[in-house]
Design an enzyme around this catalytic site. Structure first.
Site, short mmCIF file in Angstrom:
data_model
loop_
_atom_site.label_atom_id
_atom_site.label_comp_id
_atom_site.label_asym_id
_atom_site.label_seq_id
_atom_site.Cartn_x
_atom_site.Cartn_y
_atom_site.Cartn_z
CE1 TYR A 69 -3.89 -2.40 0.93
CE2 TYR A 69 -2.03 -3.51 1.99
CZ TYR A 69 -3.59 -3.42 1.53
OH TYR A 69 -4.24 -4.57 1.48
CE LYS A 110 -4.18 -6.89 -4.69
NZ LYS A 110 -4.92 -5.70 -4.37
CG HIS A 128 -8.42 -2.01 -4.07
ND1 HIS A 128 -8.98 -3.28 -3.92
CD2 HIS A 128 -9.60 -1.50 -4.34
CE1 HIS A 128 -10.36 -3.13 -3.87
NE2 HIS A 128 -10.52 -1.91 -4.30
#
Length: 343
Positions: A280, A322, A291
């Site tokens: 993060y 991601k 997210h």
């Protein structure tokens, strides 16, 4: 009219109006004297398949089939398939080691922007072509595009780039918080609330409603905190336990964890995604957590990749929104990202 080229074992030399017809108009080959051009075998094969040229070698006229059989270069068919696919997508491209390219990329092909050719001096993609069963030592991979040809001749493109993890996360760490070393984790007793709420260290043992929650931390988190005096355990004791649990892999993961924290990101376990960490970049409060952005796989610097594993990693990362990244640990840490690309 079909032009005839002479194959000397390295290049196919084509005279007549070859320069105007093939090089100037379509970016094939490189100019020699007059109107003659030299074609790399993969370029000649493409023109031969399309019946734009004929090829003669040692007095024998070769068709496309016999030319492929004669070309001894390793992975020639793989490179040909990638070359032909990129041509079909509207790109002009050249073998990257052509003598006229002043600064050749570390790749098989230099691919030029659509509408541009070899003489425009700009490269859109540096492409390396491999088969799905190839072995790819980490140290041999460079920035650019990896084109993987599977057993059914389908091609998947991946873009590999240098990565610099960065973020704005971080807190002033407390000191001397009581902690106990258990079998494969550490319990931190009565830490300041912000250690979890803003620093996102550990997970509450009792839930999030306590003013001073008890935290359970992974060994890699605990080793980091012990090294900074945040918990009252010796770094050596936690690291020794980590090595006992997962061997030399622990030291690599600890080095990467520390580097990610120092870069302002928050690394958490990536177990559910098949990675070492998820990260993060901007954590202000766990209650308002967004997210994670990266999945990080930690590997030794001499790791050898398999294209099939890369495909699985990238597919999974893409599916959970991601970016797949790799931290290669040697004397330092090399950071790379890998993403699917549609040229």
């Amino acid at each position: 009219m079909e032009l005839e080229g002479r194959f000397d074992g390295e290049v196919v030399r084509v005279a007549g109006d070859a320069r105007q017809r093939f090089h100037d108009a379509s970016g094939y080959g490189y100019p020699l004297e007059g109107n003659e051009i030299a074609l790399a075998p993969v370029e000649a094969a493409h023109l031969l398949f399309r019946e734009r040229i004929g090829v003669v070698a040692d007095g024998e006229r070769l068709d496309f089939r016999s030319f492929l059989a004669r070309e001894p270069a390793e992975d020639f068919v793989v490179r040909y398939l990638v070359y032909a696919d990129l041509r079909s997508r509207g790109f002009y491209l050249s073998p990257a080691r052509e003598p006229w390219i002043e600064e050749p990329p570390d790749a098989d092909f230099a691919v030029f922007p659509r509408g541009n050719g070899p003489g425009d001096g700009e490269v859109e993609y540096a492409v390396r072509a491999v088969g799905e069963r190839a072995s790819l030592p980490a140290g041999e991979l460079a920035e650019g595009v990896l084109a993987v040809v599977d057993e059914e001749s389908e091609i998947t493109y991946f873009e590999r780039a240098r990565l610099e993890p960065s973020g704005t996360s971080g807190i002033d760490l407390p000191r001397g918080v009581e902690a106990d070393l258990l079998e494969d984790r550490v319990v931190v007793w009565n830490p300041p609330r912000e250690l979890y709420e803003r620093g996102f260290y550990g997970q509450p043992l009792e839930g999030r409603d306590y003013d001073r929650p008890t935290l359970q931390c992974s060994l890699v988190e605990a080793a980091f905190l012990a090294d900074r005096g945040t918990i009252d355990l010796s770094t050596e004791a936690v690291v020794d336990r980590g090595r006992a649990v997962e061997g030399e892999r622990f030291d690599r993961r600890l080095a990467v964890y520390g580097a990610l924290r120092e870069a302002g990101t928050v690394p958490k376990t990536g177990y559910k995604f098949g990675a070492d960490f998820r990260t993060y970049a901007d954590v202000e409060s766990v209650e308002e957590l967004g997210h994670s952005e990266l999945l990080v796989r930690v590997l030794p610097a001499d790791h050898v990749f398999e294209p099939r594993d890369l495909a699985l990693d990238v597919r999974l990362a893409h599916g959970v929104r991601k970016t797949m990244s790799f931290a290669l640990v040697g004397e330092g840490i090399d950071w790379w990202s890998l993403e699917r690309l549609t040229p």
